[in-house]
Motif scaffolding. Structure first.
Motif, PDB file in Angstrom:
ATOM      1  N   MET A 242      -4.745  -4.133  -1.343  1.00 47.26           N
ATOM      2  CA  MET A 242      -5.994  -4.139  -2.109  1.00 47.26           C
ATOM      3  C   MET A 242      -7.165  -4.593  -1.241  1.00 47.26           C
ATOM      4  N   VAL A 243      -6.882  -5.337  -0.190  1.00 50.11           N
ATOM      5  CA  VAL A 243      -7.941  -5.824   0.696  1.00 50.11           C
ATOM      6  C   VAL A 243      -8.220  -4.821   1.820  1.00 50.11           C
ATOM      7  N   PHE A 244      -7.173  -4.320   2.430  1.00 46.80           N
ATOM      8  CA  PHE A 244      -7.344  -3.474   3.620  1.00 46.80           C
ATOM      9  C   PHE A 244      -7.155  -1.973   3.356  1.00 46.80           C
ATOM     10  N   GLY A 245      -6.785  -1.598   2.114  1.00 47.96           N
ATOM     11  CA  GLY A 245      -6.537  -0.190   1.825  1.00 47.96           C
ATOM     12  C   GLY A 245      -5.096   0.185   2.132  1.00 47.96           C
ATOM     13  N   ALA A 246      -4.651   1.309   1.559  1.00 48.38           N
ATOM     14  CA  ALA A 246      -3.245   1.688   1.704  1.00 48.38           C
ATOM     15  C   ALA A 246      -3.082   3.179   1.950  1.00 48.38           C
ATOM     16  N   ALA A 247      -4.058   3.777   2.635  1.00 51.37           N
ATOM     17  CA  ALA A 247      -3.997   5.217   2.892  1.00 51.37           C
ATOM     18  C   ALA A 247      -2.746   5.589   3.685  1.00 51.37           C
ATOM     19  N   GLU A 248      -2.384   4.747   4.656  1.00 52.86           N
ATOM     20  CA  GLU A 248      -1.228   5.070   5.489  1.00 52.86           C
ATOM     21  C   GLU A 248       0.060   5.005   4.677  1.00 52.86           C
ATOM     22  N   LYS A 249       0.104   4.094   3.694  1.00 52.26           N
ATOM     23  CA  LYS A 249       1.276   4.026   2.817  1.00 52.26           C
ATOM     24  C   LYS A 249       1.455   5.347   2.062  1.00 52.26           C
ATOM     25  N   LEU A 250       0.342   5.910   1.613  1.00 54.45           N
ATOM     26  CA  LEU A 250       0.404   7.163   0.857  1.00 54.45           C
ATOM     27  C   LEU A 250       0.873   8.310   1.755  1.00 54.45           C
ATOM     28  N   ARG A 251       0.342   8.355   2.980  1.00 53.33           N
ATOM     29  CA  ARG A 251       0.792   9.403   3.921  1.00 53.33           C
ATOM     30  C   ARG A 251       2.297   9.272   4.191  1.00 53.33           C
ATOM     31  N   LYS A 252       2.748   8.043   4.419  1.00 53.11           N
ATOM     32  CA  LYS A 252       4.163   7.804   4.709  1.00 53.11           C
ATOM     33  C   LYS A 252       5.036   8.223   3.518  1.00 53.11           C
ATOM     34  N   ALA A 253       4.554   7.915   2.297  1.00 49.31           N
ATOM     35  CA  ALA A 253       5.318   8.284   1.098  1.00 49.31           C
ATOM     36  C   ALA A 253       5.412   9.802   0.968  1.00 49.31           C
ATOM     37  N   ALA A 254       4.333  10.518   1.295  1.00 47.47           N
ATOM     38  CA  ALA A 254       4.344  11.984   1.200  1.00 47.47           C
ATOM     39  C   ALA A 254       5.351  12.567   2.184  1.00 47.47           C
ATOM     40  N   ARG A 255       5.376  12.035   3.404  1.00 40.47           N
ATOM     41  CA  ARG A 255       6.345  12.534   4.404  1.00 40.47           C
ATOM     42  C   ARG A 255       7.771  12.237   3.950  1.00 40.47           C
ATOM     43  N   GLU A 256       7.979  11.037   3.394  1.00 40.01           N
ATOM     44  CA  GLU A 256       9.303  10.642   2.911  1.00 40.01           C
ATOM     45  C   GLU A 256       9.749  11.557   1.759  1.00 40.01           C
ATOM     46  N   ALA A 257       8.821  11.854   0.844  1.00 41.15           N
ATOM     47  CA  ALA A 257       9.140  12.728  -0.293  1.00 41.15           C
ATOM     48  C   ALA A 257       9.507  14.119   0.187  1.00 41.15           C
ATOM     49  N   PHE A 258       8.764  14.619   1.163  1.00 38.65           N
ATOM     50  CA  PHE A 258       9.011  15.962   1.694  1.00 38.65           C
ATOM     51  C   PHE A 258      10.390  16.038   2.344  1.00 38.65           C
ATOM     52  N   GLU A 259      10.729  14.997   3.108  1.00 32.69           N
ATOM     53  CA  GLU A 259      12.011  14.981   3.811  1.00 32.69           C
ATOM     54  C   GLU A 259      13.179  14.791   2.848  1.00 32.69           C
ATOM     55  N   ARG A 260      12.975  13.926   1.839  1.00 36.55           N
ATOM     56  CA  ARG A 260      14.087  13.570   0.954  1.00 36.55           C
ATOM     57  C   ARG A 260      14.361  14.650  -0.091  1.00 36.55           C
TER      58      ARG A 260
ATOM     59  N   SER B 113      12.581  17.949  -0.385  1.00 38.06           N
ATOM     60  CA  SER B 113      12.143  19.328  -0.091  1.00 38.06           C
ATOM     61  C   SER B 113      11.399  19.933  -1.283  1.00 38.06           C
ATOM     62  N   PRO B 114      10.391  19.272  -1.785  1.00 39.92           N
ATOM     63  CA  PRO B 114       9.701  19.742  -2.999  1.00 39.92           C
ATOM     64  C   PRO B 114       8.837  20.971  -2.725  1.00 39.92           C
ATOM     65  N   LYS B 115       8.553  21.713  -3.799  1.00 41.76           N
ATOM     66  CA  LYS B 115       7.652  22.863  -3.670  1.00 41.76           C
ATOM     67  C   LYS B 115       6.190  22.428  -3.792  1.00 41.76           C
ATOM     68  N   ALA B 116       5.960  21.224  -4.322  1.00 42.22           N
ATOM     69  CA  ALA B 116       4.600  20.663  -4.393  1.00 42.22           C
ATOM     70  C   ALA B 116       4.723  19.154  -4.563  1.00 42.22           C
ATOM     71  N   ILE B 117       3.680  18.453  -4.168  1.00 39.99           N
ATOM     72  CA  ILE B 117       3.624  16.997  -4.347  1.00 39.99           C
ATOM     73  C   ILE B 117       2.344  16.654  -5.101  1.00 39.99           C
ATOM     74  N   PHE B 118       2.453  15.719  -6.038  1.00 40.59           N
ATOM     75  CA  PHE B 118       1.286  15.230  -6.772  1.00 40.59           C
ATOM     76  C   PHE B 118       1.027  13.782  -6.362  1.00 40.59           C
ATOM     77  N   PHE B 119      -0.245  13.435  -6.186  1.00 41.35           N
ATOM     78  CA  PHE B 119      -0.660  12.039  -6.002  1.00 41.35           C
ATOM     79  C   PHE B 119      -1.322  11.577  -7.296  1.00 41.35           C
ATOM     80  N   SER B 120      -0.977  10.393  -7.778  1.00 40.66           N
ATOM     81  CA  SER B 120      -1.686   9.879  -8.953  1.00 40.66           C
ATOM     82  C   SER B 120      -2.453   8.606  -8.605  1.00 40.66           C
ATOM     83  N   MET B 121      -3.698   8.577  -9.019  1.00 38.23           N
ATOM     84  CA  MET B 121      -4.563   7.406  -8.838  1.00 38.23           C
ATOM     85  C   MET B 121      -4.235   6.371  -9.908  1.00 38.23           C
ATOM     86  N   SER B 122      -4.306   5.095  -9.565  1.00 42.16           N
ATOM     87  CA  SER B 122      -4.103   4.015 -10.531  1.00 42.16           C
ATOM     88  C   SER B 122      -5.401   3.207 -10.642  1.00 42.16           C
ATOM     89  N   CYS B 123      -5.416   2.258 -11.557  1.00 43.63           N
ATOM     90  CA  CYS B 123      -6.597   1.393 -11.678  1.00 43.63           C
ATOM     91  C   CYS B 123      -6.856   0.686 -10.345  1.00 43.63           C
TER      92      CYS B 123
END
Length: 521
Positions: free
Chosen positions: A135-153, A155-165
């Motif tokens: 929350m202090v420094f941002g978490a963009a890299e966490k999101l990128r890492k999660a997308a790569r992990e999802a793709f590898e684990r 093999s989805p045809k699409a990925i959705f990102f959801s924003m939170s409060c």
């Protein structure tokens, strides 16, 4: 004419801004029909100059409650939509607490797969588990890492990102990261601006998830399939295939339990319809405007009136009027004797409906076709108009015009503390509840409750029979609920339980201040 749905934008307009939706109101159903001024709002939403008061329409007045006891949010709803597509992945960019309801959504997903005859498996949802330092420094890299992990684990045809409060507060740019990852992974990556605090009602989450599918998955150059019909639905049993097969139509369910390819072909369908205009309003209108897929201009398929009108409207769209009339006649002949027997057994029974908005309108018409008295109902919000603006889709007016008024019609989103006053002013032998967390509250008040899980249960002619038989089973539990009432107390003060008006705190908020002063003294 200006388009009502802007698919060229990444974000959508909230339902309360777009449709004038409200979450607190109390009165007769006929009064809400009148105050909603559906036709006037439809003209205004279509861009007709001069429509509505001063050309801007009139805001539907609502009661302002000083607090909410419980609710859901747009983030949660977007999760149970985008997270329930069979071969895609949802990444919730949020603290882990935002995923607290995922086990419940997984249960609904697996049950829905079983109902549709598909091998059950778990939902594919990943959470980035934001911590204080993120929350202090941002978490963009966490999101990128999660997308790569999802793709590898997966093999989805699409990925959705959801924003939170949380990610909205720190201004995380999930749109840019989605575009970056889409290029890297070579599959659609759809951002959803669904932070929980952005809208006062969770139904905006349906629209956000549908917007992401329309913008990132639906085919932009469709090849028409004249026998395909889109049904905007949730996890319900496939009753629509039997109803539409006589018209030569194949069903394409949107969007829970659907696959990527089924969603993509939505723009190729002959038409779009739904079991619930609250759910289907945005998707149907967007498809109609962007790809010329007409939406069915009819009431929902509940009870004799709604089902007849819905079948005739679908048939008119695909040129199968003769087949529809033959089917309607044969179905009436088949189900009428069974329904007459049910009506005899249900004579003198009173019911209460507590569900989502237009779904409640359909359910009440089914109960009244069974001869059941319904003097009260709670809907979780109210849309004074739907995106299409078609008069035939004005579900509350259809209910009042064809099945009569509801003397105690309430708009309120899942507020258990109001139940004693709401149920105290009507006679209810049973209650039908869509959000099952409220069912135990009614049960503790001695009223048998039916927590309806399969959303399609009341659909069509057979839906009248299914509901009638279910009500008989519910009524058989009356003695159990009366025993429960004698041994369980409600967690409210005698003062609150003596109140007759469930909205007294909205009309007299000073009561809370006086209560605080008394406690301090």
């Amino acid at each position: 004419m200006a388009k009502k749905i802007r698919l060229d934008l990444e974000n959508i307009e909230n339902r309360e801004m777009r449709l004038g939706s409200i979450i607190s109101w109390d009165g007769k159903a006929s009064e809400l029909v009148e105050q909603s001024r559906y036709e006037e709002r439809a003209l205004k939403n279509s861009g007709c100059p001069g429509a509505g008061r001063n050309g801007e329409g009139c805001r539907l007045c609502e009661l302002n409650m000083p607090f909410n006891q419980q609710s859901m949010c747009a983030n949660s709803i977007a999760a149970c939509q985008a997270g329930n597509i069979r071969d895609c992945v949802l990444i919730q960019h949020s603290p882990i607490g935002c995923s607290a309801r995922n086990p419940e959504f997984n249960l609904a997903f697996r049950a829905g797969l079983e109902r549709r005859g598909i091998e059950p498996h778990n939902i594919n949802i990943i959470n980035t588990n934001l911590l204080e330092k993120d929350m202090v420094f941002g978490a963009a890299e966490k999101l990128r890492k999660a997308a790569r992990e999802a793709f590898e684990r997966y093999s989805p045809k699409a990925i959705f990102f959801s924003m939170s409060c949380s990610t909205a507060i720190i201004g995380e740019d999930i749109g840019s990261i989605a575009a970056e990852m889409e290029e890297e992974l070579g599959i659609p990556v759809a951002p959803m601006q669904c932070e929980g605090f952005r809208s006062k009602h969770w139904s905006t989450g349906f629209d956000i998830a549908q917007h992401a599918v329309l913008k990132h998955i639906v085919k932009k150059q469709p090849v028409k399939q004249p026998d395909l019909i889109n049904i905007v639905a949730l996890w319900g049993t496939d009753y629509f295939t039997d109803m539409l097969k006589p018209l030569g139509l194949r069903v394409n369910y949107i969007m829970d339990i659907a696959s990527y390819d089924e969603l993509a072909q939505a723009s190729e369908a002959a038409c779009t319809t739904t079991f619930c205009h609250t759910l289907g309003s945005y998707f149907s209108t967007a498809l109609e405007e962007a790809y010329g897929v007409p939406q069915i201009k009819a009431p929902q398929p509940y009870g004799f009136y709604g089902t007849d009108a819905w079948l005739r409207a679908v048939a008119a769209q695909v040129g199968k009027e003769k087949e529809a009339e033959e089917y309607i006649a044969s179905e009436h002949e088949r189900v009428r004797p069974k329904i007459e027997k049910l009506k005899e057994k249900l004579k003198g029974v009173c019911g209460f409906v507590l569900t989502g908005s237009s779904y409640a309108h359909g359910l009440i018409s089914v109960l009244r076709d069974l001869g059941i008295t319904v003097d009260g109902s709670v809907v979780f919000h109210h849309d004074p108009v739907y995106d299409g603006g078609y008069e035939e889709q004005n579900t509350l007016k259809t209910l009042v015009d064809n099945y009569g008024d509801i003397p105690h019609f309430t708009v309120s989103k899942c507020q258990p503390f109001q139940l004693p006053a709401l149920l105290g002013r009507v006679k209810a032998d049973f209650i039908i509840i869509r959000h099952n967390g409220l069912a135990p509250n009614a049960a503790r008040m001695g009223i048998p409750s039916f927590a309806i899980g399969d959303e399609h249960f009341p659909v069509g002619y057979d839906g009248i029979i299914r509901v009638g038989e279910a009500v008989l089973e519910i009524l058989a539990r009356r003695k159990l609920n009366q025993v429960l009432k004698r041994h369980v107390s409600l967690p409210y003060s005698d003062w609150w339980l003596s109140q007759k008006d469930p909205f007294i705190l909205a009309k007299h908020p000073e009561i809370l201040d006086e209560s605080d002063k008394e406690e301090q003294n």
